[in-house]
Design a protein around this motif. Sequence first.
Motif, PDB file in Angstrom:
ATOM      1  N   THR A 280       0.835  -1.210   0.000  1.00  0.00           N
ATOM      2  CA  THR A 280       0.000   0.000   0.000  1.00  0.00           C
ATOM      3  C   THR A 280       0.863   1.250   0.000  1.00  0.00           C
ATOM      4  O   THR A 280       0.580   2.236  -0.711  1.00  0.00           O
ATOM      5  CB  THR A 280      -0.928  -0.012   1.237  1.00  0.00           C
ATOM      6  N   THR A 281       1.947   1.218   0.773  1.00  0.00           N
ATOM      7  CA  THR A 281       2.876   2.361   0.821  1.00  0.00           C
ATOM      8  C   THR A 281       3.505   2.602  -0.541  1.00  0.00           C
ATOM      9  O   THR A 281       3.642   3.758  -1.001  1.00  0.00           O
ATOM     10  CB  THR A 281       3.973   2.106   1.875  1.00  0.00           C
ATOM     11  N   ILE A 282       3.895   1.497  -1.226  1.00  0.00           N
ATOM     12  CA  ILE A 282       4.508   1.629  -2.560  1.00  0.00           C
ATOM     13  C   ILE A 282       3.516   2.229  -3.560  1.00  0.00           C
ATOM     14  O   ILE A 282       3.854   3.127  -4.345  1.00  0.00           O
ATOM     15  CB  ILE A 282       5.009   0.252  -3.054  1.00  0.00           C
ATOM     16  N   VAL A 283       2.264   1.737  -3.531  1.00  0.00           N
ATOM     17  CA  VAL A 283       1.232   2.230  -4.458  1.00  0.00           C
ATOM     18  C   VAL A 283       0.966   3.711  -4.213  1.00  0.00           C
ATOM     19  O   VAL A 283       0.893   4.522  -5.162  1.00  0.00           O
ATOM     20  CB  VAL A 283      -0.067   1.412  -4.310  1.00  0.00           C
ATOM     21  N   LEU A 284       0.824   4.089  -2.950  1.00  0.00           N
ATOM     22  CA  LEU A 284       0.576   5.501  -2.618  1.00  0.00           C
ATOM     23  C   LEU A 284       1.746   6.383  -3.043  1.00  0.00           C
ATOM     24  O   LEU A 284       1.568   7.508  -3.543  1.00  0.00           O
ATOM     25  CB  LEU A 284       0.311   5.644  -1.113  1.00  0.00           C
ATOM     26  N   SER A 285       2.959   5.877  -2.845  1.00  0.00           N
ATOM     27  CA  SER A 285       4.156   6.645  -3.234  1.00  0.00           C
ATOM     28  C   SER A 285       4.211   6.819  -4.741  1.00  0.00           C
ATOM     29  O   SER A 285       4.558   7.900  -5.254  1.00  0.00           O
ATOM     30  CB  SER A 285       5.418   5.939  -2.737  1.00  0.00           C
ATOM     31  N   ALA A 286       3.880   5.739  -5.492  1.00  0.00           N
ATOM     32  CA  ALA A 286       3.883   5.820  -6.957  1.00  0.00           C
ATOM     33  C   ALA A 286       2.829   6.818  -7.441  1.00  0.00           C
ATOM     34  O   ALA A 286       3.084   7.611  -8.370  1.00  0.00           O
ATOM     35  CB  ALA A 286       3.628   4.432  -7.550  1.00  0.00           C
ATOM     36  N   ASP A 287       1.647   6.781  -6.809  1.00  0.00           N
ATOM     37  CA  ASP A 287       0.585   7.739  -7.181  1.00  0.00           C
ATOM     38  C   ASP A 287       1.029   9.180  -6.898  1.00  0.00           C
ATOM     39  O   ASP A 287       0.768  10.096  -7.686  1.00  0.00           O
ATOM     40  CB  ASP A 287      -0.695   7.422  -6.392  1.00  0.00           C
ATOM     41  N   GLN A 288       1.693   9.360  -5.750  1.00  0.00           N
ATOM     42  CA  GLN A 288       2.159  10.697  -5.374  1.00  0.00           C
ATOM     43  C   GLN A 288       3.208  11.209  -6.355  1.00  0.00           C
ATOM     44  O   GLN A 288       3.193  12.377  -6.770  1.00  0.00           O
ATOM     45  CB  GLN A 288       2.743  10.646  -3.944  1.00  0.00           C
ATOM     46  N   LEU A 289       4.141  10.317  -6.732  1.00  0.00           N
ATOM     47  CA  LEU A 289       5.166  10.709  -7.713  1.00  0.00           C
ATOM     48  C   LEU A 289       4.536  11.109  -9.038  1.00  0.00           C
ATOM     49  O   LEU A 289       4.949  12.079  -9.678  1.00  0.00           O
ATOM     50  CB  LEU A 289       6.137   9.540  -7.940  1.00  0.00           C
ATOM     51  N   GLN A 290       3.527  10.338  -9.455  1.00  0.00           N
ATOM     52  CA  GLN A 290       2.863  10.607 -10.733  1.00  0.00           C
ATOM     53  C   GLN A 290       2.194  11.992 -10.727  1.00  0.00           C
ATOM     54  O   GLN A 290       2.132  12.671 -11.759  1.00  0.00           O
ATOM     55  CB  GLN A 290       1.831   9.509 -11.018  1.00  0.00           C
ATOM     56  N   MET A 291       1.700  12.383  -9.537  1.00  0.00           N
ATOM     57  CA  MET A 291       1.026  13.683  -9.449  1.00  0.00           C
ATOM     58  C   MET A 291       2.024  14.832  -9.285  1.00  0.00           C
ATOM     59  O   MET A 291       1.793  15.939  -9.774  1.00  0.00           O
ATOM     60  CB  MET A 291       0.058  13.682  -8.247  1.00  0.00           C
ATOM     61  N   GLU A 292       3.161  14.588  -8.591  1.00  0.00           N
ATOM     62  CA  GLU A 292       4.040  15.692  -8.222  1.00  0.00           C
ATOM     63  C   GLU A 292       5.230  15.897  -9.147  1.00  0.00           C
ATOM     64  O   GLU A 292       5.796  16.984  -9.210  1.00  0.00           O
ATOM     65  CB  GLU A 292       4.541  15.486  -6.781  1.00  0.00           C
ATOM     66  N   LEU A 293       5.679  14.862  -9.855  1.00  0.00           N
ATOM     67  CA  LEU A 293       6.862  15.015 -10.711  1.00  0.00           C
ATOM     68  C   LEU A 293       6.543  15.932 -11.895  1.00  0.00           C
ATOM     69  O   LEU A 293       5.436  15.875 -12.457  1.00  0.00           O
ATOM     70  CB  LEU A 293       7.314  13.640 -11.233  1.00  0.00           C
ATOM     71  N   PRO A 294       7.500  16.741 -12.282  1.00  0.00           N
ATOM     72  CA  PRO A 294       7.309  17.617 -13.454  1.00  0.00           C
ATOM     73  C   PRO A 294       7.058  16.780 -14.700  1.00  0.00           C
ATOM     74  O   PRO A 294       7.485  15.627 -14.806  1.00  0.00           O
ATOM     75  CB  PRO A 294       8.631  18.389 -13.547  1.00  0.00           C
ATOM     76  N   GLU A 295       6.404  17.393 -15.668  1.00  0.00           N
ATOM     77  CA  GLU A 295       6.013  16.696 -16.887  1.00  0.00           C
ATOM     78  C   GLU A 295       7.217  16.153 -17.633  1.00  0.00           C
ATOM     79  O   GLU A 295       7.197  15.029 -18.151  1.00  0.00           O
ATOM     80  CB  GLU A 295       5.228  17.674 -17.784  1.00  0.00           C
TER      81      GLU A 295
END
Length: 486
Positions: A280-295
């Motif tokens: 769950t931590t990995i999935v949440l982290s991946a989702d967060q990266l997808q939202m926060e990383l520059p295009e």
Amino acid sequence: MNKKQIRILYVDDDPDDFFLVEAFLKKIDDPVYTIVHAFSFEEAQRRILERFDIFLVDYRLGKTTGLELIKEIRSRQAHAAVILLTGMAVGNLDREALQLGASDYLVKGQFDAATLDRTLRFAYRDSQIKENLDLVGEKFRSIFERASDPFLLIDGDSLILEVNPSSIAKFEFEEKVLTQSKLPFFTELIEEQFLKDQLIEKLQNKFEIIDFEATLINKSRNTFRGLVNIAKQNANTFQVLIKDLSAIKAKEEEEHNLKKFSSTGRIARLLAHEVKNPLTTIVLSADQLQMELPEEVLKESGDLIEVIQRNCQRINQLVTQLLDSTRFSELDISSQSINSLLDEALDTVKDRIEMKKIKIIKDYDPAVCNIEVDPEKVKIALINLIVNAVEATDRNDGKMKLSTAVKGKLCRIEIEDNGTGISKENLERLFEPFFTSKSTGTGLGLTNTQNIIFSHGGSIRVKSEVGRGTTFIINFKLNQTPEEPR
């Protein structure tokens, strides 16, 4: 010290003879005799409803004889001592009295107190011995009839003298054999010739006891491995007790599978807890990266984040499937015909069966009772087993046999194929989660099948031989009848 008390009913219409016998008995100190007088046949008939240890019966009783009264006494008190008295010796009267059940015979005027005492004591002792023998015989008969294992009596020539109900069921004797003068020879039920020869020799030598393992054959030519115990009962009669080692092994296998399944369930729950939390931590982290990383960073990384998300989802699905396949689920129980459930499961996969041109053989017991199961879940289990049989059958003469039968208090289903069979090492791992010999599939189908059957309080085991096929054997408890409360 308490003296033995013995009650006597004296039946005679002559009071003088009664007083004489009573006087003799008063001279005896031990045992203490208590004597009651009945003056007629009719009075004696009423009196024998009471409990007496000994009956002294005069031969002449008005219009009837003491022989008629002996019959009456024997019908009421089978083991009571009965002594016939008469005024003179008459032909074969003593022999006739003994044939009717009299213990002894005395002629009036030809016995004294000592003779009377000895006759009474011997007659009473013999009656007690007969009663005890009958009690022992009844106990043996009860054990013999109610034994769950085959129990036979044979003579020194191996001729079967008698069999219990379990023997009839196991070897498929017909009921009428019990009334016939000649039954099969016990050695005919043994497959190994050298064991037959050894047994015949030991029987002829009147051995005391023997234990041996043998392959035994029933009327249908089906075999099972048995532990045979033969003990000497008397000079020419032997008791044979047979333990079905196949049944014992099957029971042990069922218990082992249940323990193994419980252990797998505990491991699955522990694994789910230990995997799902960090997952769950990995999935949440991946989702967060997808939202926060520059295009531009996302473009440079390609689909790496999606790969992480997709594989996390796959791991989550596998863990969930593992939990579902090893955890007892709620059941929607109803009364179902196992024959109908098998037919419905067959109908679901009929396309696969027809495509492989597999011949279906049905051997259903039409009188099999309904079982209390969740029909949809049981159908899933049956479909899994039928599909396994279909996939294991790659030959042109593919066959699948489906059988139902009542075995004791169980409903038994057998699904047998003549496919490739399963190796011994794979057989031991067959129900393990994620174990499969197929190129595709999760390896959870049989684990789930086992879970469904165990959830119903049933059992499943498998027999297989490489190159000859596989048989799955499933047992469910039968519905309880009104005469057999839960």
